[in-house]
Enzyme design. Structure first.
Site, PDB file in Angstrom:
ATOM      1  N   GLY A 108      65.012  28.109  43.136  1.00  0.00           N
ATOM      2  CA  GLY A 108      66.103  27.694  43.358  1.00  0.00           C
ATOM      3  C   GLY A 108      66.431  26.607  42.287  1.00  0.00           C
ATOM      4  O   GLY A 108      67.537  25.808  42.445  1.00  0.00           O
TER       5      GLY A 108
ATOM      6  N   HIS B 146      61.678  15.904  43.468  1.00  0.00           N
ATOM      7  CA  HIS B 146      62.435  15.471  44.689  1.00  0.00           C
ATOM      8  C   HIS B 146      61.374  14.742  45.403  1.00  0.00           C
ATOM      9  O   HIS B 146      60.278  15.049  45.675  1.00  0.00           O
ATOM     10  CB  HIS B 146      62.755  16.679  45.395  1.00  0.00           C
ATOM     11  CG  HIS B 146      63.381  17.607  44.769  1.00  0.00           C
ATOM     12  ND1 HIS B 146      64.966  17.722  45.112  1.00  0.00           N
ATOM     13  CD2 HIS B 146      63.265  18.634  43.641  1.00  0.00           C
ATOM     14  CE1 HIS B 146      65.673  18.590  44.470  1.00  0.00           C
ATOM     15  NE2 HIS B 146      64.815  19.158  43.379  1.00  0.00           N
TER      16      HIS B 146
ATOM     17  N   HIS C 175      62.246  17.134  36.985  1.00  0.00           N
ATOM     18  CA  HIS C 175      62.552  16.059  38.270  1.00  0.00           C
ATOM     19  C   HIS C 175      61.789  16.226  39.229  1.00  0.00           C
ATOM     20  O   HIS C 175      61.478  17.385  39.517  1.00  0.00           O
ATOM     21  CB  HIS C 175      64.117  16.099  38.531  1.00  0.00           C
ATOM     22  CG  HIS C 175      64.551  17.544  38.791  1.00  0.00           C
ATOM     23  ND1 HIS C 175      64.892  18.475  38.160  1.00  0.00           N
ATOM     24  CD2 HIS C 175      64.776  18.083  40.058  1.00  0.00           C
ATOM     25  CE1 HIS C 175      65.296  19.559  38.711  1.00  0.00           C
ATOM     26  NE2 HIS C 175      65.365  19.416  39.763  1.00  0.00           N
TER      27      HIS C 175
ATOM     28  N   CYS D 247      73.037  18.310  28.909  1.00  0.00           N
ATOM     29  CA  CYS D 247      72.187  17.787  30.371  1.00  0.00           C
ATOM     30  C   CYS D 247      72.757  16.870  31.189  1.00  0.00           C
ATOM     31  O   CYS D 247      72.709  15.785  30.851  1.00  0.00           O
ATOM     32  CB  CYS D 247      70.850  17.900  29.862  1.00  0.00           C
ATOM     33  SG  CYS D 247      69.490  17.344  31.225  1.00  0.00           S
TER      34      CYS D 247
HETATM   35  P1  5GP Z   1      66.651  21.553  41.578  1.00  0.00           P
HETATM   36  O1  5GP Z   1      67.134  22.628  42.278  1.00  0.00           O
HETATM   37  O2  5GP Z   1      67.024  21.871  40.066  1.00  0.00           O
HETATM   38  O3  5GP Z   1      65.230  21.284  41.725  1.00  0.00           O
HETATM   39  O4  5GP Z   1      67.576  20.053  41.968  1.00  0.00           O
HETATM   40  C1  5GP Z   1      68.747  19.847  41.638  1.00  0.00           C
HETATM   41  C2  5GP Z   1      69.122  18.587  42.301  1.00  0.00           C
HETATM   42  O5  5GP Z   1      70.134  17.979  41.453  1.00  0.00           O
HETATM   43  C3  5GP Z   1      70.057  19.363  43.649  1.00  0.00           C
HETATM   44  O6  5GP Z   1      69.263  18.775  44.756  1.00  0.00           O
HETATM   45  C4  5GP Z   1      71.281  18.740  43.377  1.00  0.00           C
HETATM   46  O7  5GP Z   1      72.006  18.770  44.787  1.00  0.00           O
HETATM   47  C5  5GP Z   1      71.125  17.737  42.548  1.00  0.00           C
HETATM   48  N1  5GP Z   1      72.389  17.516  41.580  1.00  0.00           N
HETATM   49  C6  5GP Z   1      72.964  18.077  40.860  1.00  0.00           C
HETATM   50  N2  5GP Z   1      73.628  17.581  40.055  1.00  0.00           N
HETATM   51  C7  5GP Z   1      73.695  16.244  40.458  1.00  0.00           C
HETATM   52  C8  5GP Z   1      74.730  15.108  40.308  1.00  0.00           C
HETATM   53  O8  5GP Z   1      75.470  15.087  39.446  1.00  0.00           O
HETATM   54  N3  5GP Z   1      74.212  13.854  40.762  1.00  0.00           N
HETATM   55  C9  5GP Z   1      73.052  14.039  41.662  1.00  0.00           C
HETATM   56  N4  5GP Z   1      72.993  12.650  42.292  1.00  0.00           N
HETATM   57  N5  5GP Z   1      72.513  15.041  42.091  1.00  0.00           N
HETATM   58  C10 5GP Z   1      72.834  16.022  41.550  1.00  0.00           C
HETATM   59 ZN    ZN Z   2      68.042  15.998  30.157  1.00  0.00          ZN
END
Ligand code: 5GP
Ligand code: ZN
Length: 119
Positions: free
Chosen positions: A99, A108, A106, A10
């Protein structure tokens, strides 16, 4: 510490453990707040528990302290960076249609401009 589950594959567990570098904004015993690598707003932070917990559609009653703690941490960070008055948006993406990319829970936090709300 609320829980201490780590998943080897992860990416957010690796960020929480500093195996992958990120721009950390805030950290305490249970949560890490860091800058999203692909920001969708002038301020785009991700708030994660240090323990690996799955997305909202997998939460159990026993996860309520972690899930609630994420929201309180977002509020605390928003106050610290001075956007409580101007406003901000908190988003949990859940599953394919939202998405969601990372299955470590997490939240945002987006702020820094008037935010459009689109689907
Ligand atoms: P999700 O779409 O799963 O809600 O959001 C995942 C978020 O994690 C995305 O906005 C993406 O830009 C961010 N993200 C993915 N990999 C990394 C990483 O290695 N470092 C950081 N700082 N953000 C990441
Ligand atoms: Zn994890």
């Amino acid at each position: 510490m609320l829980k201490s589950i780590i998943v080897e594959s992860c990416i957010f567990c690796k960020i929480a453990n500093k195996e992958i570098s990120s721009e950390i904004v805030s950290e305490d015993e249970n949560f890490v707040v860091f800058k999203d690598i692909n920001p969708k707003a002038p301020i785009h932070f991700l708030i994660i528990p240090k323990a690996h917990i799955g997305p909202v559609n997998t939460l159990k009653a026993e996860d309520k302290d972690i899930a609630g703690g994420l929201v309180l941490k977002a509020k605390e960070v928003a106050e610290k960076i001075g956007v409580s008055g101007s406003g901000y948006r908190l988003i949990f993406n859940v599953g394919k249609d939202a998405g969601m990319e990372v299955d470590h829970l997490h939240l945002h936090l987006l702020a820094g401009k008037p935010l459009k709300f689109e689907s």
